[in-house]
Motif scaffolding. Structure first.
Motif, PDB file in Angstrom:
ATOM      1  N   UNK B 128      22.025  44.079 143.589  1.00 42.51           N
ATOM      2  CA  UNK B 128      20.641  44.362 143.213  1.00 42.51           C
ATOM      3  C   UNK B 128      20.434  43.957 141.762  1.00 42.51           C
ATOM      4  N   UNK B 129      19.183  43.879 141.352  1.00 41.44           N
ATOM      5  CA  UNK B 129      18.897  43.562 139.957  1.00 41.44           C
ATOM      6  C   UNK B 129      19.548  44.583 139.031  1.00 41.44           C
ATOM      7  N   UNK B 130      19.439  45.867 139.382  1.00 40.62           N
ATOM      8  CA  UNK B 130      20.036  46.912 138.548  1.00 40.62           C
ATOM      9  C   UNK B 130      21.530  46.706 138.386  1.00 40.62           C
ATOM     10  N   UNK B 131      22.189  46.394 139.498  1.00 35.93           N
ATOM     11  CA  UNK B 131      23.632  46.169 139.461  1.00 35.93           C
ATOM     12  C   UNK B 131      23.990  44.960 138.630  1.00 35.93           C
ATOM     13  N   UNK B 132      23.262  43.885 138.826  1.00 37.78           N
ATOM     14  CA  UNK B 132      23.540  42.655 138.084  1.00 37.78           C
ATOM     15  C   UNK B 132      23.267  42.864 136.588  1.00 37.78           C
ATOM     16  N   UNK B 133      22.188  43.573 136.269  1.00 38.59           N
ATOM     17  CA  UNK B 133      21.848  43.824 134.870  1.00 38.59           C
ATOM     18  C   UNK B 133      22.962  44.609 134.193  1.00 38.59           C
ATOM     19  N   UNK B 134      23.467  45.614 134.886  1.00 44.03           N
ATOM     20  CA  UNK B 134      24.560  46.409 134.338  1.00 44.03           C
ATOM     21  C   UNK B 134      25.782  45.537 134.081  1.00 44.03           C
ATOM     22  N   UNK B 135      26.112  44.691 135.075  1.00 50.12           N
ATOM     23  CA  UNK B 135      27.285  43.829 134.920  1.00 50.12           C
ATOM     24  C   UNK B 135      27.095  42.846 133.771  1.00 50.12           C
ATOM     25  N   UNK B 136      25.881  42.346 133.625  1.00 44.82           N
ATOM     26  CA  UNK B 136      25.619  41.419 132.524  1.00 44.82           C
ATOM     27  C   UNK B 136      25.791  42.127 131.190  1.00 44.82           C
ATOM     28  N   UNK B 137      25.289  43.360 131.132  1.00 51.10           N
ATOM     29  CA  UNK B 137      25.410  44.091 129.871  1.00 51.10           C
ATOM     30  C   UNK B 137      26.876  44.364 129.532  1.00 51.10           C
ATOM     31  N   UNK B 138      27.677  44.665 130.548  1.00 48.16           N
ATOM     32  CA  UNK B 138      29.101  44.890 130.314  1.00 48.16           C
ATOM     33  C   UNK B 138      29.809  43.589 129.945  1.00 48.16           C
ATOM     34  N   UNK B 139      29.340  42.495 130.543  1.00 45.61           N
ATOM     35  CA  UNK B 139      29.933  41.196 130.215  1.00 45.61           C
ATOM     36  C   UNK B 139      29.683  40.838 128.753  1.00 45.61           C
ATOM     37  N   UNK B 140      28.502  41.206 128.249  1.00 45.90           N
ATOM     38  CA  UNK B 140      28.209  40.971 126.826  1.00 45.90           C
ATOM     39  C   UNK B 140      29.279  41.631 125.956  1.00 45.90           C
ATOM     40  N   UNK B 141      29.634  42.867 126.290  1.00 50.75           N
ATOM     41  CA  UNK B 141      30.630  43.602 125.505  1.00 50.75           C
ATOM     42  C   UNK B 141      31.959  42.849 125.484  1.00 50.75           C
ATOM     43  N   UNK B 142      32.385  42.380 126.674  1.00 45.00           N
ATOM     44  CA  UNK B 142      33.660  41.657 126.743  1.00 45.00           C
ATOM     45  C   UNK B 142      33.585  40.351 125.949  1.00 45.00           C
ATOM     46  N   UNK B 143      32.487  39.627 126.072  1.00 40.22           N
ATOM     47  CA  UNK B 143      32.346  38.349 125.352  1.00 40.22           C
ATOM     48  C   UNK B 143      32.376  38.572 123.840  1.00 40.22           C
ATOM     49  N   UNK B 144      31.715  39.619 123.399  1.00 40.81           N
ATOM     50  CA  UNK B 144      31.703  39.904 121.959  1.00 40.81           C
ATOM     51  C   UNK B 144      33.096  40.259 121.469  1.00 40.81           C
ATOM     52  N   UNK B 145      33.794  41.049 122.274  1.00 39.60           N
ATOM     53  CA  UNK B 145      35.171  41.409 121.888  1.00 39.60           C
ATOM     54  C   UNK B 145      36.049  40.167 121.840  1.00 39.60           C
ATOM     55  N   UNK B 146      35.719  39.163 122.650  1.00 35.28           N
ATOM     56  CA  UNK B 146      36.489  37.912 122.669  1.00 35.28           C
ATOM     57  C   UNK B 146      36.073  36.976 121.533  1.00 35.28           C
ATOM     58  N   UNK B 147      35.133  37.413 120.697  1.00 35.57           N
ATOM     59  CA  UNK B 147      34.812  36.629 119.509  1.00 35.57           C
ATOM     60  C   UNK B 147      33.533  35.809 119.593  1.00 35.57           C
ATOM     61  N   UNK B 148      32.819  35.902 120.702  1.00 32.56           N
ATOM     62  CA  UNK B 148      31.557  35.150 120.796  1.00 32.56           C
ATOM     63  C   UNK B 148      30.499  35.848 119.953  1.00 32.56           C
ATOM     64  N   UNK B 149      29.868  35.091 119.074  1.00 33.67           N
ATOM     65  CA  UNK B 149      28.907  35.707 118.159  1.00 33.67           C
ATOM     66  C   UNK B 149      27.463  35.275 118.424  1.00 33.67           C
ATOM     67  N   UNK B 150      27.273  34.428 119.422  1.00 36.07           N
ATOM     68  CA  UNK B 150      25.922  34.137 119.907  1.00 36.07           C
ATOM     69  C   UNK B 150      25.979  34.233 121.434  1.00 36.07           C
ATOM     70  N   UNK B 151      25.118  35.079 121.991  1.00 38.42           N
ATOM     71  CA  UNK B 151      25.121  35.279 123.448  1.00 38.42           C
ATOM     72  C   UNK B 151      23.732  34.924 123.979  1.00 38.42           C
ATOM     73  N   UNK B 152      23.703  34.022 124.914  1.00 35.77           N
ATOM     74  CA  UNK B 152      22.461  33.701 125.623  1.00 35.77           C
ATOM     75  C   UNK B 152      22.444  34.448 126.954  1.00 35.77           C
ATOM     76  N   UNK B 153      21.342  35.092 127.270  1.00 33.54           N
ATOM     77  CA  UNK B 153      21.166  35.644 128.613  1.00 33.54           C
ATOM     78  C   UNK B 153      19.993  34.907 129.225  1.00 33.54           C
ATOM     79  N   UNK B 154      20.313  34.144 130.232  1.00 28.60           N
ATOM     80  CA  UNK B 154      19.301  33.274 130.834  1.00 28.60           C
ATOM     81  C   UNK B 154      18.700  33.960 132.047  1.00 28.60           C
ATOM     82  N   UNK B 155      17.405  33.779 132.254  1.00 24.84           N
ATOM     83  CA  UNK B 155      16.777  34.297 133.463  1.00 24.84           C
ATOM     84  C   UNK B 155      15.589  33.411 133.835  1.00 24.84           C
ATOM     85  N   UNK B 156      15.089  33.593 135.042  1.00 28.34           N
ATOM     86  CA  UNK B 156      13.961  32.802 135.516  1.00 28.34           C
ATOM     87  C   UNK B 156      12.706  33.648 135.380  1.00 28.34           C
TER      88      UNK B 156
END
Lengths: 332, 332
Positions: B128-156
């Motif tokens: 669901x959108x809610x589930x995907x949104x949650x996963x995306x938000x958690x993915x941001x945390x992991x990416x930031x911890x991995x050193x990414x300092x610019x994060x794009x979240x793309x949507x239609x």
């Protein structure tokens, strides 16, 4: 000697006969926080439901100073002169009252108050937005059963109430002042896109030219907005309550909108969607209220929230913890 | 021989060392529907949280055909050339995929895919959108911890995802085509008011003049919008991914926004508000899911809803009935 309390049948018969005193008493009943009152009110509403729905419901908003009360006086007089029965309700909960809800002060609409075809009811004086919105929606049902065929729901364009109003009306009217300056700061973002018609008020005297150019500006802005689902292109009009100019034109726009959307089915479908929305909304808000009011949740919420803000726990892990605490407490 | 599964420490050390393979595996873990996977994923997220947050999070939306993939390629290349580490995520749940999410098709961003400073991750393929949104938000945390300092979240820009994206990013970028015609029909109402910057794409060749006048039109429209809370005045810019023109200017706008809002405190406050929002959102959505998935509610919802639509029962009375049914069933 104490007056005998009205029975359910007294209320229903009175309302259906268009008795304003009984209508007012029924609204007071549904605004009451006493359980026996709200139980009786619910029964009245159920009995009135089959007689409701046959009206045009109009939302009207604008910041304080835009001239909402004089506008409602002006358009209200024209609407009742056409033979309509007009009810004017308000949705601003008390916390927002100070920001300029006009209906707390009926004296500002003296002519309409004296009009036998108009019924003005101020907003309930207390309660959350959700509670007030529910009461307003129930009041609409009673007013319609009492024969009112035009319902205004007034709100102040500065808070959260607009979304609630938008979800209970057929047409949304936004009053604006000419001069895209400080006045605009007060309007919440997103409200402009809800509007079916923007009326630029006080288009008289030295203001007339400014209003005319504001009209053109807003018209080009609205053209850039995505299309509406209703098939209606939102309009911009100027008006003057002082000169009684342009007021009738706004009412004619509303009539055109109603004709268009009744023809294309949108009017009916939106009413159904709104009924469904309010059922879901009532369920969801009660589920949340029970959660956030639970003793165990209250005892833990603040600490967990702080841990979230301090990046010690993720938003989702904190939510899981609180939910476990809640559901465990429910079992005992 | 079967590969030994990674331990919690393996994952965390790998992510903090910037190991993309391990980062990818951790994201797969949090996208998994297996309880043991999501449990481990939660532990990884908790360990990564203290290392997260040091990035600029950018939402980017626009209808299919606006040139989103080429734009992300163009601006992404410039961002990594400046020394930044860029992660590109998507939020569109599978049901909206067909409407044009670009990241399902990585091949459309070949250069960026090959860029060692970029990491591209398509949207989870189900949920669901809610589930995907949650996963995306958690993915941001992991990416930031991995050193990414610019994060794009793309949507239609055609669905409900924009509000979810808006509530997890610092800056919201809307891509638009010149010519306020049919292209606009696809954008949902309300999205324009979320935008911190509107970029008019494909401003090249015969399109250049049209783009320039579109810019002026949108600028005057934005001026009519109420002020933002951030203190930033939303901008309109033109750009061409083909000519690589105006792309750097958009990045500089984003940098100005970040500087301004970090200075005035809005950046930090909004992040805190978002963290709180996601906690509340996770709680509320679970409360609702449990309700609507309950056997007793499912057995009665449809009938009551029909009665509401037929004006046989009010929305609120139907809600009360369902809630009684639910809470009674919970007690057994």
């Amino acid at each position: 000697k104490k007056r005998k309390p009205l029975t359910l049948d007294d209320y229903v018969e009175g309302i259906l006969a268009g008795n304003r005193t009984i209508l007012s008493q029924a609204i007071t009943l549904l605004e009451s926080s006493l359980p026996e009152h709200s139980e009786l009110a619910q029964q009245i509403i159920e009995k009135c439901l089959p007689y409701s729905g046959k009206s045009v419901r109009l939302g009207i908003t604008g910041v304080p100073g835009v001239g909402k009360s004089t506008f409602i006086e002006a358009i209200g007089g024209q609407i009742t002169a056409l033979g309509h029965q007009l009810a004017v309700l308000a949705i601003d909960p008390s916390s927002e009252r100070s920001k300029g809800s006009i209906l707390g002060d009926k004296t500002r609409m003296e002519t309409l108050c004296a009009d036998p075809k108009a019924f003005i009811r101020p907003s309930p004086s207390s309660g959350s937005l959700g509670g007030v919105a529910r009461k307003t929606r129930e009041t609409i049902i009673l007013c319609e059963a009492a024969g009112f065929d035009v319902i205004f729901i007034e709100t102040v364009g500065v808070g959260q109430s607009e979304t609630a109003v938008h979800s209970m009306v057929d047409f949304f009217l936004l009053l604006m002042l000419a001069g895209a300056g400080d006045e605009l700061q007060g309007i919440k973002r997103g409200i402009m896109e809800m509007a079916d018609l923007i009326a630029i008020t006080k288009a008289d005297g030295v203001n007339a030219t400014k209003a005319k150019s504001a009209k053109i500006e807003y018209q080009s802005a609205l053209m850039l907005f995505p299309a509406t689902e209703s098939g209606w292109s939102p309009k911009v009009e100027t008006c003057s309550s002082l000169d009684n100019a342009g007021i009738m034109n706004i009412w004619e726009n509303i009539e055109s909108y109603v004709a268009l959307t009744q023809e294309n089915g949108y009017f009916h479908n939106r009413r159904k969607d709104q009924a469904r929305y309010w059922m879901i909304e009532a369920i969801n808000s009660r589920l949340m209220r029970n959660f956030y009011n639970s003793r165990e949740v209250k005892a833990n919420l603040e600490l967990l929230e702080q841990q979230v803000l301090d990046d010690k726990i993720s938003s989702f892990a904190a939510a899981s913890k609180l939910l476990s605490i809640y559901y465990n407490s429910e079992k005992h």
